[in-house]
Every structure is written in C-alpha cells, then in structure tokens.
Design a protein around this motif. Structure first.
Motif, PDB file in Angstrom:
ATOM      1  N   CYS A 112       1.112  -1.161   0.234  1.00  0.00           N
ATOM      2  CA  CYS A 112      -0.042  -0.020  -0.265  1.00  0.00           C
ATOM      3  C   CYS A 112       0.817   1.370   0.035  1.00  0.00           C
ATOM      4  O   CYS A 112       1.894   1.104   1.066  1.00  0.00           O
ATOM      5  CB  CYS A 112      -1.036   0.197   1.044  1.00  0.00           C
ATOM      6  N   MET A 114       0.128   4.644   0.997  1.00  0.00           N
ATOM      7  CA  MET A 114      -0.869   5.345   1.990  1.00  0.00           C
ATOM      8  C   MET A 114       0.100   5.815   3.093  1.00  0.00           C
ATOM      9  O   MET A 114      -0.148   6.730   3.548  1.00  0.00           O
ATOM     10  CB  MET A 114      -2.448   4.899   2.443  1.00  0.00           C
ATOM     11  N   GLY A 115       0.845   4.567   3.260  1.00  0.00           N
ATOM     12  CA  GLY A 115       2.072   4.665   4.139  1.00  0.00           C
ATOM     13  C   GLY A 115       1.302   5.675   5.904  1.00  0.00           C
ATOM     14  O   GLY A 115       2.091   6.337   6.773  1.00  0.00           O
ATOM     15  N   CYS A 116       0.121   4.685   6.189  1.00  0.00           N
ATOM     16  CA  CYS A 116      -0.783   5.259   7.501  1.00  0.00           C
ATOM     17  C   CYS A 116       0.631   4.370   8.591  1.00  0.00           C
ATOM     18  O   CYS A 116       0.831   3.317   8.649  1.00  0.00           O
ATOM     19  CB  CYS A 116      -1.631   4.274   7.778  1.00  0.00           C
ATOM     20  N   PHE A 118       0.359   3.551  11.695  1.00  0.00           N
ATOM     21  CA  PHE A 118      -0.110   2.736  12.469  1.00  0.00           C
ATOM     22  C   PHE A 118      -0.306   1.083  11.581  1.00  0.00           C
ATOM     23  O   PHE A 118      -0.519  -0.165  12.194  1.00  0.00           O
ATOM     24  CB  PHE A 118      -1.684   3.017  13.202  1.00  0.00           C
ATOM     25  N   CYS A 119      -0.023   1.084  10.234  1.00  0.00           N
ATOM     26  CA  CYS A 119      -0.041   0.382   9.643  1.00  0.00           C
ATOM     27  C   CYS A 119       0.935  -0.748   9.340  1.00  0.00           C
ATOM     28  O   CYS A 119       1.674   0.022   8.337  1.00  0.00           O
ATOM     29  CB  CYS A 119      -0.786   0.135   8.545  1.00  0.00           C
ATOM     30  N   THR A 121       0.756  -2.897   7.183  1.00  0.00           N
ATOM     31  CA  THR A 121       0.902  -2.840   4.743  1.00  0.00           C
ATOM     32  C   THR A 121       1.224  -1.888   4.612  1.00  0.00           C
ATOM     33  O   THR A 121       2.001  -2.035   3.751  1.00  0.00           O
ATOM     34  CB  THR A 121      -0.292  -3.536   4.608  1.00  0.00           C
ATOM     35  N   GLY A 122       0.978  -0.090   5.188  1.00  0.00           N
ATOM     36  CA  GLY A 122       1.781   0.738   4.609  1.00  0.00           C
ATOM     37  C   GLY A 122       2.866   0.986   4.985  1.00  0.00           C
ATOM     38  O   GLY A 122       4.229   1.566   3.899  1.00  0.00           O
ATOM     39  N   GLY A 157      -8.057  -4.982   3.312  1.00  0.00           N
ATOM     40  CA  GLY A 157      -7.616  -5.713   3.722  1.00  0.00           C
ATOM     41  C   GLY A 157      -6.198  -5.116   3.138  1.00  0.00           C
ATOM     42  O   GLY A 157      -5.904  -3.479   3.451  1.00  0.00           O
ATOM     43  N   GLY A 159      -3.516  -2.529   0.895  1.00  0.00           N
ATOM     44  CA  GLY A 159      -4.013  -1.730   0.639  1.00  0.00           C
ATOM     45  C   GLY A 159      -5.213  -0.528   0.294  1.00  0.00           C
ATOM     46  O   GLY A 159      -5.865  -0.658   1.166  1.00  0.00           O
ATOM     47  N   GLU A 160      -4.884   0.112  -0.560  1.00  0.00           N
ATOM     48  CA  GLU A 160      -6.546   1.316  -0.466  1.00  0.00           C
ATOM     49  C   GLU A 160      -7.229   1.196  -1.575  1.00  0.00           C
ATOM     50  O   GLU A 160      -7.144   0.541  -2.766  1.00  0.00           O
ATOM     51  CB  GLU A 160      -5.661   2.522  -1.314  1.00  0.00           C
ATOM     52  N   ALA A 193      -8.696   5.707   2.869  1.00  0.00           N
ATOM     53  CA  ALA A 193      -8.209   6.003   4.036  1.00  0.00           C
ATOM     54  C   ALA A 193      -8.782   7.497   3.503  1.00  0.00           C
ATOM     55  O   ALA A 193      -7.652   8.582   4.856  1.00  0.00           O
ATOM     56  CB  ALA A 193      -7.081   6.318   3.545  1.00  0.00           C
TER      57      ALA A 193
HETATM   58  S1  SF4 Z   1      -3.828  -0.624   3.666  1.00  0.00           S
HETATM   59 FE1  SF4 Z   1      -5.083   0.445   5.165  1.00  0.00          FE
HETATM   60  S2  SF4 Z   1      -4.331   1.250   7.091  1.00  0.00           S
HETATM   61 FE2  SF4 Z   1      -2.719   0.563   5.431  1.00  0.00          FE
HETATM   62  S3  SF4 Z   1      -1.079   1.532   4.726  1.00  0.00           S
HETATM   63 FE3  SF4 Z   1      -2.516   1.043   3.369  1.00  0.00          FE
HETATM   64  S4  SF4 Z   1      -5.029   2.514   3.418  1.00  0.00           S
HETATM   65 FE4  SF4 Z   1      -3.835   2.382   5.605  1.00  0.00          FE
END
Ligand code: SF4
Length: 344
Positions: A112, A114-116, A118-119, A121-122, A157, A159-160, A193
């Motif tokens: 992903c 988006m780089g959140c 707390f995540c 995946t990011g 899951g 990805g955005e 997001a």
């Molecule tokens: S998977 Fe969702 S929470 Fe994780 S970085 Fe991507 S958008 Fe943000």
C-alpha cells in the motif's frame, strides 16, 4: 500465445470470446456460473458443455487461481491466508467468524502506498495493484477451502481499494452480480483512507456498497502525522465528501477509529469527533490498536476506550468497540503484510 483467463473477462466479453471459438452465446452464462457460483477450477468440471467445447477451452483458455502458501488459525478462530499470485507476489486475506457471520477481509493491492503510520502493510510501500480477478479469486479460494458460505466481504485488507479504482469496481460488480458471486450489497463494505475524488466517483458509479472511512483522528495536526494522505485531503474536506455521498435510505457510513494511546484517545478528541460527525448517518468502530513488536504506538487502557465510547453514545452516535481479532497471528486490522513484504 498465452491462454485467455476467463475470469479477466466481463460477461459480454466472455460471450464474444466463446463465440469467436465457435461456441453458442448461451454457453457464456453457463461458463460464468461454473466460474463463480460453482468455483470450477478446471474446464473438465463443466459437465454441461460438450466434450469438444471443453477440449477447445483447454486449448485456448485458462482459469486463474490463487496458490495457498500458508493458512494460520488464531486462538479466537480467525484465519489468515497467504496467497501467491501468478507473478510470485503474495497477498493476505483474513476470515473472521463472528456469531452467525463469516466475514472475509480481502486485499486490493500488493502492499500500500498510503503509509499510515500505525499499519504494517503501509510500511513496505506499494508493489502493484491487484487485477479484478485477483481480488475476486480470494473469495473463491477461501470459499473452496472452507466449503461454507461466506456471509460478508470487507475490502479492508492490504491496500487502498480506491487507489486501485477501476479494478476494485470491476471486482465489486462480480461480487454483487447475481449470476456471479451474488452478495447482497448490504454485506459488502469498502474501506478507504479518504481519497475524496474517488469517493465522489464511487457515489456516481451506480453500485451500492457500504462505505467505511478510516478516520483515526479529529485534528489535521494529528491525522497528518499518522495518515499522510490527510495532507492532500484534510479532515474538513473528507467530512464534506461524506456528507454529499449519496447514502441509500437507512444506511450509515462507518467511521473506523484506531485508538492510539495519548494520540487520539482523549475526551477532547471524542467531543471533536461528535462535532465532526454531526448530521451524518453513521456509526463509529473503535478499534483499540493492536500492538506488535517494535511498533511506536500503544493501545489505550480500557477506561479511556470506554470513556471515549460513552461520549459518542451520549451524543447519539452509534459506537462499537471492536474486539481485536487474530492478533496472535498478525491478522488484526493494520497488521497484514506477513511474509509478503520480504518476499523477493
Ligand atoms: S492498508 Fe489501509 S491502513 Fe494500511 S497503509 Fe494502506 S490505507 Fe493505510
């Protein structure tokens, strides 16, 4: 030449393709049913086609399939599946049993962008978008493994989903199509997001699914820090997009709120959240942060979470504290990345 993956075709495209192979048009509906309703992974299973037709399909076409690499079961019954794609990339899907519901959380991208903060995946960045059939194949693969009906689908899951807009929409059409996977639109939830132009576009798409917004903060200052996308689409504009989103009657937008100790869990945050959501038919899912090794955030204590929830309830906002599911196998919200990121 590579055989044509029939799951990469829409029903009209499938009709055209089968006709080009000399088959009757009505065969397309039968093949479509085999692919999605019966989950066939071989043309030889399609017993209502003639032997010659099955032979032709074996020569010219193929049926995509995900390869199951690992299946893990958490102590609470949550299951995580690690799948390998054709190009060797890996994705995860999570099955969450809850009373009479069996919810499958599916991925829409490898990684992903988006780089959140707390995540997990990011943290690995984006590798690529999933094709529509790779999104749908997660549902078909898990259904085949379980031999049970999956009742709900959440696009939450890896990805955005709205950053992979066209493929996500095509996948949703297959999930909702009564000739394909036939999910009720009430049972399918897309979580974002907060990509505002795509939220607006989704509202005009002519398909209805539940919309969830991963909000997680009540000030731009905090949201900029934990969700970099907020710098592009700040809270006020995001809330305005939610207000103009064409919600069907008796539907609500879900706001996901990952609770991070001393960052977004104060009484002031709860009160600000009430003001932000005023006038939006909505519910709030409070998700106590799932701590993992080396993470910079902490989960708030129970009292802080409950105090936050009570403030929302006092303001007549439906608020639920989500129990952490599958945390012991890194299957909980924001923990998906598994072996995918390290996979060469
Ligand atoms: S998977 Fe969702 S929470 Fe994780 S970085 Fe991507 S958008 Fe943000």
């Amino acid at each position: 030449m590579k055989n044509k993956n029939l799951k990469a075709l829409t029903l009209p495209e499938l009709k055209a393709f089968l006709t080009s192979l000399g088959m009757k048009q009505y065969r397309a509906n039968q093949v479509y049913q085999w692919l999605y309703q019966k989950g066939a992974d071989s043309f030889d299973d399609m017993t209502n086609l003639s032997k010659e037709e099955r032979h032709t399909l074996n020569e010219k076409a193929c049926i995509s399939n995900l390869i199951l690499v690992k299946r893990q079961t958490a102590s609470d019954g949550t299951e995580k599946y690690l799948f390998e794609l054709e190009d060797g990339n890996r994705i995860e899907s999570v099955l969450i049993p809850d009373e009479d519901r069996l919810t499958l959380c599916i991925s829409t991208q490898v990684g992903c962008a988006m780089g959140c903060k707390f995540c997990l995946t990011g943290k690995g960045g984006l590798k690529r978008n999933l094709e529509a059939y790779e999104i749908v194949d997660q549902v078909i693969a898990v259904r085949r493994l379980l031999n049970k009906r999956i009742t709900n689908i959440v696009l939450m899951g890896m990805g955005e989903p709205l950053a992979n807009y066209d493929n996500t929409i095509s996948a949703l059409r297959i999930l909702l199509n009564e000739k394909a996977l036939n999910f009720s639109n009430r049972k399918v939830t897309l979580s974002t997001a907060g990509l505002i132009p795509q939220i607006d576009k989704l509202g005009k798409e002519g398909i209805t699914v539940n919309l969830a917004i991963s909000l997680n903060a009540t000030t731009d200052d905090v949201r900029n820090k934990i969700m970099p996308i907020n710098k592009k689409y700040p809270i006020k504009e995001l809330i305005a997009a939610c207000k103009r989103f064409p919600l069907p009657k008796r539907r609500r937008i879900t706001f996901e709120y990952v609770m991070l100790k001393s960052i977004n869990d104060t009484k002031e945050d709860a009160e600000r959240l009430c003001r932000l959501l005023k006038g939006i038919p909505c519910k709030v899912n409070l998700i106590p942060f799932n701590e993992y090794q080396g993470c910079e955030f902490k989960k708030p204590d129970e009292e802080a979470i409950e105090r936050f929830r009570e403030i929302l309830i006092d303001h007549h906002i439906m608020a639920i504290t989500r129990k952490s599911k599958g945390a012991d196998i890194l299957a909980a919200c924001g923990q998906l990345r598994g072996e995918t990121i390290n996979n060469p």
